[in-house]
Write an enzyme that holds these catalytic residues in place. Sequence first.
Site, PDB file in Angstrom:
ATOM      1  N   ARG B 252      31.755  60.783  27.188  1.00 38.40           N
ATOM      2  CA  ARG B 252      32.136  62.225  27.450  1.00 38.40           C
ATOM      3  C   ARG B 252      32.760  62.560  26.212  1.00 38.40           C
ATOM      4  O   ARG B 252      33.901  62.189  26.116  1.00 38.40           O
ATOM      5  CB  ARG B 252      32.829  62.233  28.887  1.00 38.40           C
ATOM      6  CG  ARG B 252      33.066  63.416  29.431  1.00 38.40           C
ATOM      7  CD  ARG B 252      34.011  63.659  30.559  1.00 38.40           C
ATOM      8  NE  ARG B 252      35.441  63.705  30.095  1.00 38.40           N
ATOM      9  CZ  ARG B 252      36.312  63.134  30.607  1.00 38.40           C
ATOM     10  NH1 ARG B 252      36.271  62.631  31.686  1.00 38.40           N
ATOM     11  NH2 ARG B 252      37.530  63.260  29.886  1.00 38.40           N
ATOM     12  N   HIS B 256      37.220  66.594  30.824  1.00 37.25           N
ATOM     13  CA  HIS B 256      36.341  66.203  32.051  1.00 37.25           C
ATOM     14  C   HIS B 256      35.597  67.856  32.190  1.00 37.25           C
ATOM     15  O   HIS B 256      34.553  67.787  32.489  1.00 37.25           O
ATOM     16  CB  HIS B 256      37.320  65.898  33.326  1.00 37.25           C
ATOM     17  CG  HIS B 256      36.591  66.152  34.701  1.00 37.25           C
ATOM     18  ND1 HIS B 256      35.663  65.184  34.854  1.00 37.25           N
ATOM     19  CD2 HIS B 256      36.716  66.664  35.630  1.00 37.25           C
ATOM     20  CE1 HIS B 256      34.885  65.673  35.923  1.00 37.25           C
ATOM     21  NE2 HIS B 256      35.873  66.689  36.622  1.00 37.25           N
ATOM     22  N   TYR B 265      45.289  61.483  28.190  1.00 39.69           N
ATOM     23  CA  TYR B 265      44.972  60.237  28.774  1.00 39.69           C
ATOM     24  C   TYR B 265      44.219  59.361  27.781  1.00 39.69           C
ATOM     25  O   TYR B 265      43.676  58.362  27.772  1.00 39.69           O
ATOM     26  CB  TYR B 265      44.545  59.983  30.080  1.00 39.69           C
ATOM     27  CG  TYR B 265      43.258  61.046  30.178  1.00 39.69           C
ATOM     28  CD1 TYR B 265      41.895  60.465  29.998  1.00 39.69           C
ATOM     29  CD2 TYR B 265      43.318  62.315  30.723  1.00 39.69           C
ATOM     30  CE1 TYR B 265      40.817  61.555  30.005  1.00 39.69           C
ATOM     31  CE2 TYR B 265      42.181  63.109  31.051  1.00 39.69           C
ATOM     32  CZ  TYR B 265      41.264  62.683  30.435  1.00 39.69           C
ATOM     33  OH  TYR B 265      39.853  63.563  30.886  1.00 39.69           O
TER      34      TYR B 265
END
Lengths: 338, 338, 327, 327
Positions: B252, B256, B265
């Site tokens: 990815r 998100h 993160y």
Amino acid sequence: MASEPKVRVSLPEGLTADALREMYYRMVLTRLCDERAFALNRQGKIPFAASCKGHEAAQVGTAYAIRRGTDWVVPYYRDTALALALGVTPREQMLCLFARKADLFSAGRQFPNHYSVPDRHIATISSIIAAHITHGVGMALAFRMRREPVVTVVCFGEGATSEGEWHEALNFAGIHKLPVVFVCENNEFAISVPQRLQMAIPNVADRAAGYGFSGVICDGTDPITTYTIVREAVERARAGGGPTLVEAKCYRAMSHTTDDNQLTYRTPEEIEALAARDPIPRFERWLRERGLLGQDDAAELRRKAQAEVDEATDWAEAQPPPAEEDLYTHVYASGPLS
Amino acid sequence: MASEPKVRVSLPEGLTADALREMYYRMVLTRLCDERAFALNRQGKIPFAASCKGHEAAQVGTAYAIRRGTDWVVPYYRDTALALALGVTPREQMLCLFARKADLFSAGRQFPNHYSVPDRHIATISSIIAAHITHGVGMALAFRMRREPVVTVVCFGEGATSEGEWHEALNFAGIHKLPVVFVCENNEFAISVPQRLQMAIPNVADRAAGYGFSGVICDGTDPITTYTIVREAVERARAGGGPTLVEAKCYRAMSHTTDDNQLTYRTPEEIEALAARDPIPRFERWLRERGLLGQDDAAELRRKAQAEVDEATDWAEAQPPPAEEDLYTHVYASGPLS
Amino acid sequence: MAVKTVLESVRDALHAEMARDARVFIMGEDVGPRGNVFLITKGFLDEFGPQRVIDTPLAEASIVGIAIGAAMAGMRPVAEIQFADFIYPAYNQIVGEAAKIRYRSAGGFSCPLVIRTPYGGGVRGALSHSVSVEALFYHVPGLKMCVPSTPADAYGLLVSAIRDDDPVLFLEHKRTYRLIKGEVPDGDFTVPIGKADVARPGKDVTVVSYGLMRHYAVEAAEKLAPEGIDAEVIDLRTIRPLDRATILTSVAKTHRLLVVHEDQKFGGVGAEVAAVVAEEAFFDLDAPIRRVCGPDVPAMGYAKEYEEAFMPSPERIAAAIRELAHE
Amino acid sequence: MAVKTVLESVRDALHAEMARDARVFIMGEDVGPRGNVFLITKGFLDEFGPQRVIDTPLAEASIVGIAIGAAMAGMRPVAEIQFADFIYPAYNQIVGEAAKIRYRSAGGFSCPLVIRTPYGGGVRGALSHSVSVEALFYHVPGLKMCVPSTPADAYGLLVSAIRDDDPVLFLEHKRTYRLIKGEVPDGDFTVPIGKADVARPGKDVTVVSYGLMRHYAVEAAEKLAPEGIDAEVIDLRTIRPLDRATILTSVAKTHRLLVVHEDQKFGGVGAEVAAVVAEEAFFDLDAPIRRVCGPDVPAMGYAKEYEEAFMPSPERIAAAIRELAHE
Ligand SMILES: Cc1ncc(C[n+]2csc(CCOP(=O)(O)OP(=O)(O)O)c2C)c(N)n1
Ligand SMILES: Cc1ncc(C[n+]2csc(CCOP(=O)(O)OP(=O)(O)O)c2C)c(N)n1
Ligand SMILES: [Mg+2]
Ligand SMILES: [Mg+2]
């Protein structure tokens, strides 16, 4: 009761001769409790019963594999032998069958065999299949957080493994390497649904690989094999080795419950053939061969167990039922609200 | 657009040179749609967007592996490239981003990328992760009951595999050997949760064994590998060989969604390193090496795609939003009740 | 006293209870390094460590089920469901299990569990990030349910919920998170579960509400004051147990009841409030009981227009109060 | 016309629709050789084969989810949940998915699905085989919900449900299965979803009920006739959509409303019925709206004494009607 055997035999690690005889006794006691339950149902004295006949060895083997008073068990509704082996008494068993007010497990609220005995480290369950499996995982998480050397054992049938929650529970336990042992009592049926319609694989244990821990199959009609394998798993879990999925292959001798009739989906021949796998005579032979059970011991133990069951039945039947006001207890810690 | 290549190269079975260029084009088109969506969000024109950057190869490879107009796809919310490769137009994509009344997928009711396009055989999904997986299995069951030679492909991320429903879906598909292919687009993250906290195993594909069918891993940044492996699974399913679990390893690239900030993160280095895995330049190289894309073709295709996206954006933005009364349509077949 | 948002209060309450009681821990999706999708637990992982701030797999049934097990074993878990729309997979654990543990074990076990979840619309959350779930749970004996609307109540009720010996579903309206600011007492305090708040005293009409709508109702009431209509706004704060006494006292004074909630009307919380008053204060009433609620369609849509059409506005509430006052 | 039990009617309706329409199929636990735990599908496997009578794994979410997928693909599945207590794991699929498929796809897909499940107490089903679940679902737009109480209604409504283009939750009170017998017309007929039935006409008090309680309410009404109290009993038959017109017409005549259900009171279906009447027929009412319901405890217990204490009896209902008639 036989005295210590003349000939020294090597006993399974962690089990004394007395413990072995006690295991046998608990299996017999369970059998008689179950038979009594079915008989009471036929007499119209209780509306419902379920028997663990065929599972006794798996359950008693599991019960003796844990450290009593330390470890916890989250059972399922077919775990009568497990409960009796962990110290549930025939009187307590009969109270739940008769749904008496003094029923220790639920005050007569739940179906029989839904144990809940904090002082013997047996957790409460509902009838909702597989809902208890995450609870066992959560208990293991709690013990680990508090650095207590406690292992949690969670039991269920092979049918329960189809529920999504089963998957979620094992997944979490694997990720966090929790001190939990999953024991699947695979009796090949979920009510009438045979294993081949429950899963596409022959062994539940094979699923453990998907969760990063090991799966072990054992003969669940043999208490010693089950004991050995579960004990190894329990001690590995205690040592920080993470979970294990134990699949105890056993069988269901009776209909699912008194509400079921297995002749609608199993042939009489199939059912009859199961008798050959009965764990009780088999374990009896094993004990005899090792001199752990003398000539008349089995019969005497059976008589003793029968007396216990008879006494417990009469006593429990005479206990008072719940009263109307008992409906309102234990809704909240602070009492009923509305 | 390049003419047929001078040098004959062997093409993957079932793909013409035109199809390969089209795959490339769809990947570029998707990339530009995704970039536009994020830009519109930054401009305050749309409140939300999600990008499939890093998944394009896996999705386009999957789209070309099925028989269009015959097979069905149950996608998930990150399947923009899949949808565009199955014929969703940039205009349709932009209508959903702007939540216009004419939005084909949901009339502006759902978040973007929740496709629902019956005529292109794309099933409706919600935002509830993994809830669509049993639907794909049920569709496969229906096609099998009606003896239609249709395969259903269900897509999801690796995070979705933790949901109990995922397990239930695969279990049923395995038991009944249904014509369904499960495609896991493993990008190693579920929002911020890395795979090691999602499961204890490195490969999702390894779980297929627990359901009695095979699991295959493929490089999901390569459309040809994905195409080949999914196609094999699809045709095996059609031939009665049952389900397959394909794990397309991808990544990815973006946060998100526009509501997320992956820097909370993931390190900047980690994110930068992902660029080396970008499927678009890689596929471009592959096509060039085989003479399927000429010197200036890539730039031209990009220009063409950009023009399509620009036109679609302006057009869609100008379309009317839903009106108050649109709130009440499609509650029941017979209209609203109350 | 400091002025805080609802979001800050939720964070502060969690933080204070984590610091106070080692049995308290948090589990949920993205609560770790990300600090929850609204940044409520930001910094918690560093401070309390991964044993007490657990980033779970994407599996709500197990988030609640594991928390239940831990609660039965003596912990005080705070389980987070990322958005209320994702609570459905955990329904079995909440309704079938948590709510019945004490009852079914005749007090053998208890389940001191808090399930926190952001709910409600008005944030362009579309069909699956806007739901109100209170009516899907408030029928369930054994559960408690809080729906704070102010920063102080969010703090005080969350502390009460964590200290409660029974399972509490704690619904945080996500539109209030950053929108609503207010004074919050310093130091340790609680707001009792089961006590409604008279958010605005008045004498002409009783408006019962909760969550975001409490603020809209107060706004509506203020709008009407110049017209000489003096509405009393009650913020339920807790839906189960419901503070009947505060409602009945108010209706005895105003003789008129309007219930306002964002959640759909049919079978919503307003139904029970109306039924209680129609049963216990019938002769106090001078007019029909009215409800202003979300419409009976499956969900709030993504487009702004759907949100506006779905959610009761201060204007719609004011119109309903006005009408009722003259009825 | 033949006299049948509710159970026979359910079986007959399933059988007739399976025979009539190849798109109809049944899936659930133990529906195969065992013929369902109540023997409702006995013989179906032999007659229709394993493709149309599917013994599923023990996994309710997938029973419903797979049925939804099949419905989206043009079939007419009848999914069975063995006991209503086991419906919770399927809550996500029913509430989050089935109910929203048409709406969220703007009509692109529909979900013609029937979910049948036996519910209710009075059969010594204990804590986990006695639940009433209607209040956990009736708030959900996009779903329909039937609660037949007589053999003819069970047949006619089940046929309607199977032919309906939207998802229908079909609740069968298990105590009525063998207890309630009645005449059922021969051949094909339907009962419309959304129409209540006046089970007993009367003029003094309106009693709204459904399921087993309809029969107890009629029994109660008959008991009171000699006292000169003439109660009208309405059997809702369908909870969503609710037949407001029949209720309001009755209340306009009797001026008194009692709602009776076995399900717990707080937040039960009676709340909405009361709220509708308090809103739309307030000035028709001469007395408070009363409810006779199950108590707000987590469940009905196993012991006979718990069941008796939990379930409204004809005597309790009669007492409430009498009191209301004199209020
Ligand atoms: C969630 C749920 N679904 C269905 C049932 C009904 N039910 C009770 S026991 C049972 C079969 C369980 O089979 P298995 O797990 O193999 O355990 P066994 O009874 O064979 O020991 C079923 C379907 C239930 N109690 N809970
Ligand atoms: C049932 C449910 N739980 C939580 C969420 C919130 N959520 C949305 S996407 C997501 C992560 C999904 O991860 P994955 O399945 O790996 O797909 P990816 O986004 O990585 O492609 C989460 C937790 C949700 N939408 N639904
Ligand atoms: Mg079994
Ligand atoms: Mg992912």
